[in-house]
Design a protein around this motif. Structure first.
Motif: not given
Ligand code: SF4
Length: 355
Positions: A102, A122, A125-126, A128
């Motif tokens: 991630q 990152s 999808c996550f 960040t």
């Protein structure tokens, strides 16, 4: 409303319906990012669909043979991308138990994933909070803020990376990153941007100052460096010549060439060639003749090479000499290979040659 919010609103109303935007599956986002690196969106869609049909999950791609992967990739070019992609799929499957990492730091450990792709995956999808900067982002930020630092200079890269990060919406970094890239791709385009329809036109510095067409700026291109190469085509009494592998680094390292003299300018008289030849083959040099008046011209990215070929007759047989056909089969720079194949009649090997 501020710039970032306006872009996000614009994106939710105007984003293109692309197959990799259906969800935030890192496998699909990663595949699309790899494919889009040197490919237009319209072409990437077909390949993306073929790949996700053949390999719905990362482990299916990891288990495929290289041949299958390359076959599906055929037509997209830059095959190293496909090989890196295959290696990454194996890495994710075996090293990370099939789960995409991630963080930017972990993603950077995967083959073929650079800072841009790591940040894109990152953030999208996550969640960040890291901003991406691609060509579209440079253009939008440079025009919107009127920033004229060259985008290919160290200071420009740093400036726009900081600016991108300062505009990031931390509650939706992936949405914001996609919004600014999409805005650059479809609204604030390199040519004919849609300023009349632009939601941030009222605060755009380039629009207000009439500098849209001038931004973003790039560093002035340096003219290619001129290089004159004089190849000494030695011909010994048995018709052999000398070719040597190039030492040191550079793109020609290890490739075979005739002994050569390299000069930054055209000035090199026949007498100087003779002197140089005598240094290489003391007491052996006979006649020295320029084989073609016009140089062979070869362009590299930063170099403009002009090559002359001089026939140097030798009185004694060369140690380690090559016959014409053996010489022609050695690995050599393109410039030399083209010169060899242009020699319809290799008269310059003939020991009875007279100019
Ligand atoms: S006004 Fe034109 S140049 Fe400025 S951000 Fe909008 S599209 Fe780009």
């Amino acid at each position: 409303m501020d710039f970032s919010k306006q872009l996000l609103n614009w994106y939710s109303a105007h984003q293109r319906n692309l197959p990799w935007r259906q969800d935030k599956d890192p496998y699909r986002v990663w595949l699309s990012e790899v494919m889009l690196q040197q490919t237009r969106v319209a072409q990437a869609i077909d390949y993306f669909e073929a790949f996700t049909r053949a390999f719905p999950q990362v482990d299916a791609l990891a288990d495929a043979s290289e041949e299958e992967v390359l076959k599906l990739w055929q037509g997209l070019g830059y095959y190293s991308r496909a090989r890196n992609m295959h290696a990454t799929a194996k890495q994710v499957t075996h090293q990370f138990n099939g789960v995409f990492p991630q963080t930017v730091g972990e993603l950077l450990q995967l083959k073929g994933i650079g800072p841009y792709t790591a940040r894109a995956i990152s953030s999208i999808c996550f969640n960040t909070p890291v901003a991406v900067v691609d060509g579209n982002v440079y253009r939008v930020l440079s025009r919107y803020t009127g920033g004229d630092l060259p985008i290919d200079s160290t200071s420009g890269i740093k400036h726009f990376a900081e600016l991108a990060q300062s505009f990031l919406i931390h509650t939706d970094p992936g949405g914001y990153n996609q919004a600014i890239m999409e805005f650059g791709a479809t609204m604030c385009t390199p040519k004919k941007p849609q300023c009349a329809e632009c939601p941030v036109q009222s605060s755009c510095v380039a629009y207000a100052t009439g500098t849209v067409a001038e931004l973003p700026k790039k560093s002035p291109k340096k003219p290619p460096q001129a290089l004159w190469i004089h190849y000494l085509v030695a011909v010994d009494p048995v018709g052999n010549t000398l070719m040597l592998p190039r030492k040191g680094g550079g793109i020609w390292a290890g490739l075979y060439t005739f002994p050569s003299l390299e000069r930054p300018s055209a000035e090199l008289a026949e007498g100087s060639v003779l002197l140089e030849a005598q240094k290489i083959w003391p007491d052996q040099v006979g006649q020295v003749t320029l084989l073609h008046e016009a140089p062979v011209v070869h362009r590299l990215t930063h170099r403009l090479i002009r090559a002359f070929f001089w026939r140097v007759e030798l009185h004694r047989a060369l140690a380690g000499g090559y016959s014409p056909s053996a010489a022609q089969n050695l690995p050599m720079p393109v410039l030399m290979a083209e010169w060899f194949s242009a020699q319809k009649n290799p008269y310059f090997w003939d020991s009875n040659y007279t100019p």
